[in-house]
Design a protein around this motif. Structure first.
Motif, PDB file in Angstrom:
ATOM      1  N   GLN A 258       0.810  -1.208   0.000  1.00  0.00           N
ATOM      2  CA  GLN A 258       0.000   0.000   0.000  1.00  0.00           C
ATOM      3  C   GLN A 258       0.849   1.266   0.000  1.00  0.00           C
ATOM      4  N   LEU A 259       2.076   1.158   0.505  1.00  0.00           N
ATOM      5  CA  LEU A 259       2.998   2.297   0.426  1.00  0.00           C
ATOM      6  C   LEU A 259       3.621   2.410  -0.962  1.00  0.00           C
ATOM      7  N   GLN A 260       3.501   1.324  -1.724  1.00  0.00           N
ATOM      8  CA  GLN A 260       4.090   1.232  -3.059  1.00  0.00           C
ATOM      9  C   GLN A 260       5.610   1.354  -3.005  1.00  0.00           C
ATOM     10  N   VAL A 261       6.186   0.595  -2.055  1.00  0.00           N
ATOM     11  CA  VAL A 261       7.638   0.515  -1.931  1.00  0.00           C
ATOM     12  C   VAL A 261       8.028  -0.964  -1.914  1.00  0.00           C
ATOM     13  N   LYS A 262       9.294  -1.229  -2.109  1.00  0.00           N
ATOM     14  CA  LYS A 262       9.779  -2.610  -2.120  1.00  0.00           C
ATOM     15  C   LYS A 262       9.746  -3.206  -0.731  1.00  0.00           C
ATOM     16  N   ALA A 263       9.232  -4.421  -0.625  1.00  0.00           N
ATOM     17  CA  ALA A 263       9.143  -5.101   0.663  1.00  0.00           C
ATOM     18  C   ALA A 263      10.462  -5.767   1.026  1.00  0.00           C
ATOM     19  N   PRO A 264      10.740  -5.936   2.329  1.00  0.00           N
ATOM     20  CA  PRO A 264      11.955  -6.652   2.748  1.00  0.00           C
ATOM     21  C   PRO A 264      11.972  -8.070   2.182  1.00  0.00           C
ATOM     22  N   SER A 265      13.139  -8.500   1.721  1.00  0.00           N
ATOM     23  CA  SER A 265      13.226  -9.813   1.071  1.00  0.00           C
ATOM     24  C   SER A 265      14.311 -10.711   1.649  1.00  0.00           C
ATOM     25  N   LYS A 266      15.099 -10.192   2.597  1.00  0.00           N
ATOM     26  CA  LYS A 266      16.201 -10.964   3.160  1.00  0.00           C
ATOM     27  C   LYS A 266      15.883 -11.355   4.605  1.00  0.00           C
ATOM     28  N   LEU A 267      16.018 -12.637   4.909  1.00  0.00           N
ATOM     29  CA  LEU A 267      15.745 -13.124   6.249  1.00  0.00           C
ATOM     30  C   LEU A 267      16.935 -12.846   7.172  1.00  0.00           C
ATOM     31  N   ALA A 268      16.653 -12.196   8.293  1.00  0.00           N
ATOM     32  CA  ALA A 268      17.679 -11.921   9.294  1.00  0.00           C
ATOM     33  C   ALA A 268      17.531 -12.912  10.439  1.00  0.00           C
ATOM     34  N   GLY A 269      18.537 -13.741  10.649  1.00  0.00           N
ATOM     35  CA  GLY A 269      18.505 -14.728  11.720  1.00  0.00           C
ATOM     36  C   GLY A 269      18.961 -14.125  13.036  1.00  0.00           C
ATOM     37  N   PRO A 270      18.946 -14.904  14.112  1.00  0.00           N
ATOM     38  CA  PRO A 270      19.349 -14.418  15.435  1.00  0.00           C
ATOM     39  C   PRO A 270      20.763 -13.839  15.471  1.00  0.00           C
ATOM     40  N   PHE A 271      21.690 -14.450  14.726  1.00  0.00           N
ATOM     41  CA  PHE A 271      23.069 -13.939  14.731  1.00  0.00           C
ATOM     42  C   PHE A 271      23.116 -12.508  14.192  1.00  0.00           C
ATOM     43  N   LEU A 272      22.410 -12.282  13.090  1.00  0.00           N
ATOM     44  CA  LEU A 272      22.441 -10.958  12.457  1.00  0.00           C
ATOM     45  C   LEU A 272      21.775  -9.903  13.338  1.00  0.00           C
TER      46      LEU A 272
END
Length: 337
Positions: A258-272
């Motif tokens: 709805q904001l018309q922006v790119k959605a996050p696509s990279k998974l961040a695990g606990p270490f990151l």
């Protein structure tokens, strides 16, 4: 006369405006005069043609829930209280402040309410105050869950749980109380504050998401329940006010669409995320600013929190939650700079 504490916050301002629209006289307790503008802008957003009429029923009261004289004076002539005032923080340095505002401030309010003519005290708690021990096996947290002292929880969670204990103690002493436990709220307001910062962050661009989940609700729905409790004078109950249980990825995708922006696509695990909060803390100390990511917020981003709203819907069968897409839409349209 109805007293609303925390009247310039996301929920408090909505409660004030809707009470005024329903014809109630409202005393709005605030600390910072600049923040009063939030209520004015909400009235213009929802009821622009009724602004002058609504404001005639609004009485401002500058005060602090930690000041006993302020609390006592704020309750003069008041029949009902909606206690929204609270501190929300996930910074360890704010632990003492959280307990001062959330527990001691609430204790002050209920103590003086007991000695006044208040016939209903509606306390705004949080899903953060819901315990983890349940007799059910479906993974949903309910009002009946018991608090497990061995759980690792945030200082905010502990302070809100402790605040509820003050409310229920006052109930035992004769104060008619109602407790609402909203989940993460969205709606018209400043994207620089509270849960609306999610919209600001996504709008600027975010690459990573975590596997966690939570419940999200329209601030108008929380307000609607509070008004129902006041109109029915229903006391002695605690209600989870939770709309949609979603993963953060699902939520981010819908907001970004709805904001018309790119959605996050990279998974961040606990270490990151652990690395992120540590670096954020170091940077904050160097720059003299608060870190944007804390140990507690990083941990919660991986937790799977889901809540049941069945009790609310059972007791108020005509209650309908707003669709998430409509909530996102009004949050975008109602952005306050």
């Amino acid at each position: 006369m109805i007293l609303v504490t925390g009247s310039t916050g996301l929920l408090g301002s909505h409660v004030v405006v809707e009470l005024l629209h329903k014809g109630y006289e409202v005393r709005a307790m605030y600390r910072d005069p600049i923040r009063k503008e939030v209520v004015f802008r909400l009235i213009e957003f929802y009821y622009p043609s009724e602004k002058e009429t609504l404001l005639q029923k609004l009485k401002w009261f500058q005060g602090n829930v930690l000041d006993l004289v302020d609390v006592q004076n704020s309750l003069i002539g008041v029949s009902k209280v909606v206690h929204c005032a609270a501190l929300v923080s996930f910074h360890r340095r704010d632990f003492n402040s959280l307990f001062k505002v959330n527990r001691r401030g609430t204790a002050n309010m209920v103590n003086f309410a007991l000695d006044s003519n208040v016939n209903q005290f509606v306390h705004v708690s949080s899903t953060a105050a819901i315990g983890s021990d349940s007799q059910y096996k479906d993974g949903l947290k309910r009002e009946s869950n018991l608090w497990n002292p061995n759980d690792e929880v945030s200082g905010y969670s502990l302070s809100k749980f402790s605040a509820e204990k003050e409310v229920w103690r006052a109930s035992e002493e004769g104060l008619p109380v109602s407790v609402v436990n909203p989940s993460v709220m969205f709606g018209p307001g400043s994207w620089e504050e509270s849960s609306l910062q999610i919209f600001r962050t996504l709008n600027k661009g975010l690459s990573y998401y975590t596997k966690g989940s939570n419940s999200f609700v329209d601030v108008r729905d929380v307000t609607k329940l509070i008004l129902k409790l006041i109109e029915t004078e229903k006391t002695g109950h605690r209600y989870l006010v939770t709309g949609s249980n979603l993963s953060f990825k699902q939520l981010f995708d819908q907001i970004c669409k709805q904001l018309q922006v790119k959605a996050p696509s990279k998974l961040a695990g606990p270490f990151l995320t652990t690395l992120a909060w540590r670096l954020s803390g170091i940077l904050g100390r160097i720059q003299g600013t608060r870190p944007t990511i804390t140990k507690e917020s990083a941990r919660s981003s991986h937790s799977d929190s889901k809540f049941s709203n069945e009790k609310l819907l059972k007791d108020f069968p005509d209650f309908e939650f707003t669709k998430l897409e409509d909530t996102i839409d009004v949050t975008i349209k109602g952005r306050m700079e």
